[in-house]
Design a protein around this motif. Sequence first.
Motif, PDB file in Angstrom:
ATOM      1  N   PHE A 145       0.824  -1.203   0.000  1.00 51.26           N
ATOM      2  CA  PHE A 145       0.000   0.000   0.000  1.00 51.26           C
ATOM      3  C   PHE A 145       0.863   1.259   0.000  1.00 51.26           C
ATOM      4  N   GLY A 146       2.147   1.101  -0.328  1.00 58.11           N
ATOM      5  CA  GLY A 146       3.062   2.229  -0.337  1.00 58.11           C
ATOM      6  C   GLY A 146       3.759   2.383   1.003  1.00 58.11           C
ATOM      7  N   PRO A 147       4.990   2.892   0.994  1.00 58.60           N
ATOM      8  CA  PRO A 147       5.699   3.111   2.260  1.00 58.60           C
ATOM      9  C   PRO A 147       5.041   4.226   3.065  1.00 58.60           C
ATOM     10  N   PRO A 148       5.021   4.110   4.385  1.00 57.27           N
ATOM     11  CA  PRO A 148       4.444   5.177   5.207  1.00 57.27           C
ATOM     12  C   PRO A 148       5.284   6.451   5.128  1.00 57.27           C
ATOM     13  N   VAL A 149       4.617   7.584   5.006  1.00 57.90           N
ATOM     14  CA  VAL A 149       5.293   8.882   4.988  1.00 57.90           C
ATOM     15  C   VAL A 149       4.558   9.821   5.931  1.00 57.90           C
ATOM     16  N   PRO A 150       5.265  10.811   6.501  1.00 54.82           N
ATOM     17  CA  PRO A 150       4.587  11.809   7.334  1.00 54.82           C
ATOM     18  C   PRO A 150       3.763  12.739   6.458  1.00 54.82           C
ATOM     19  N   GLY A 194      -3.314   1.379  -5.237  1.00 56.74           N
ATOM     20  CA  GLY A 194      -4.744   1.635  -5.344  1.00 56.74           C
ATOM     21  C   GLY A 194      -5.555   0.376  -5.567  1.00 56.74           C
ATOM     22  N   GLU A 195      -5.052  -0.521  -6.408  1.00 59.16           N
ATOM     23  CA  GLU A 195      -5.750  -1.775  -6.651  1.00 59.16           C
ATOM     24  C   GLU A 195      -5.798  -2.615  -5.376  1.00 59.16           C
ATOM     25  N   ASN A 196      -4.720  -2.583  -4.611  1.00 58.53           N
ATOM     26  CA  ASN A 196      -4.684  -3.362  -3.375  1.00 58.53           C
ATOM     27  C   ASN A 196      -5.677  -2.846  -2.341  1.00 58.53           C
ATOM     28  N   VAL A 197      -5.773  -1.536  -2.216  1.00 62.39           N
ATOM     29  CA  VAL A 197      -6.735  -0.994  -1.246  1.00 62.39           C
ATOM     30  C   VAL A 197      -8.158  -1.192  -1.763  1.00 62.39           C
ATOM     31  N   ARG A 198      -8.346  -1.162  -3.086  1.00 59.54           N
ATOM     32  CA  ARG A 198      -9.661  -1.466  -3.643  1.00 59.54           C
ATOM     33  C   ARG A 198     -10.097  -2.862  -3.235  1.00 59.54           C
ATOM     34  N   ARG A 199      -9.167  -3.812  -3.244  1.00 58.99           N
ATOM     35  CA  ARG A 199      -9.496  -5.182  -2.861  1.00 58.99           C
ATOM     36  C   ARG A 199      -9.938  -5.252  -1.397  1.00 58.99           C
TER      37      ARG A 199
END
Length: 290
Positions: free
Chosen positions: A29-34, A214-219
């Motif tokens: 879902f992407g690396p966490p960023v502040p 985005g596709e992963n969070v859509r799932r």
Amino acid sequence: MNDFLVSGMSSSRNREVLMPEQPEQQYPFGPPVPPKATSNRPQEADDSGMLRLNPLYMPLDDLPNALFMEGREGAVWHYSVVEDEHEVDGVIEKVPAVMLGSEEILTILSEEEQNSLLAGMQEAARRRAEKNPDEPAVIPTKEDLENGINKLGHPTIAAGFTPNGETMVRKAMISGEVHVFPSKNLIMINDKSGRYMSERVRPGLDPQEAAKWGENVRRLFSNHFPEVTVQFQQIKTLTPPENAAVAQIAKSGLPPAAPGAAGGVPRTDAAATACPLRTDPPTTGKVARR
């Protein structure tokens, strides 16, 4: 092993929580960023300078489906994917969790709910005035209601907690909007978050990589709403002129949004490449403090 730092909002009351850094490929879902710093959201801090929680703060896993699918047409929610602790066979692991809230709460509340809330605020103000006759009475207006509960952005949705229970700003993975159209049995999510998805906090991001997130969070949303069509629309992380073209499409032929909504969402499906991820929606072990 390096650590990444998540710190509190108030400079005078900072709290720090160290969390182990993971290789980027372990972040579907992407690396966490502040969040991107901004000076135009003072309402996100309370009187003591600590981060406020979004009034609708909740994990996707705890969301009653009826709140979405029996709610207002075109309601606008917002989400952030954060790292949360999850116990597996007695071992604490860090897993992604989808947190929900809204910057546009008045698109979610019905007119009756808004009027009831305003009436409650006004009655409370009148009671305070009766108890303190020497102080000027300030009766809230509809504008005060809107200013009080709207525009609490993604940091108030991705918020975490210190060991002593205080709120703190937390890093987040992909974040964006959730547009809900019950009459069409449709949920549209996107990546529109200036705080967590902008070029300033994710310089040089490959749009194709963001499409996978985005596709992963859509799932995850689809797992939670198995009978609902869930689509992802990539907007923020496309590079010009692609994002301008998508924005134009989004304006031209959309389902109507609820009154007060910032706009609709495209009807088109997003073409995104999926990458492996867990199939069950993540949970959060924290309970929101109001």
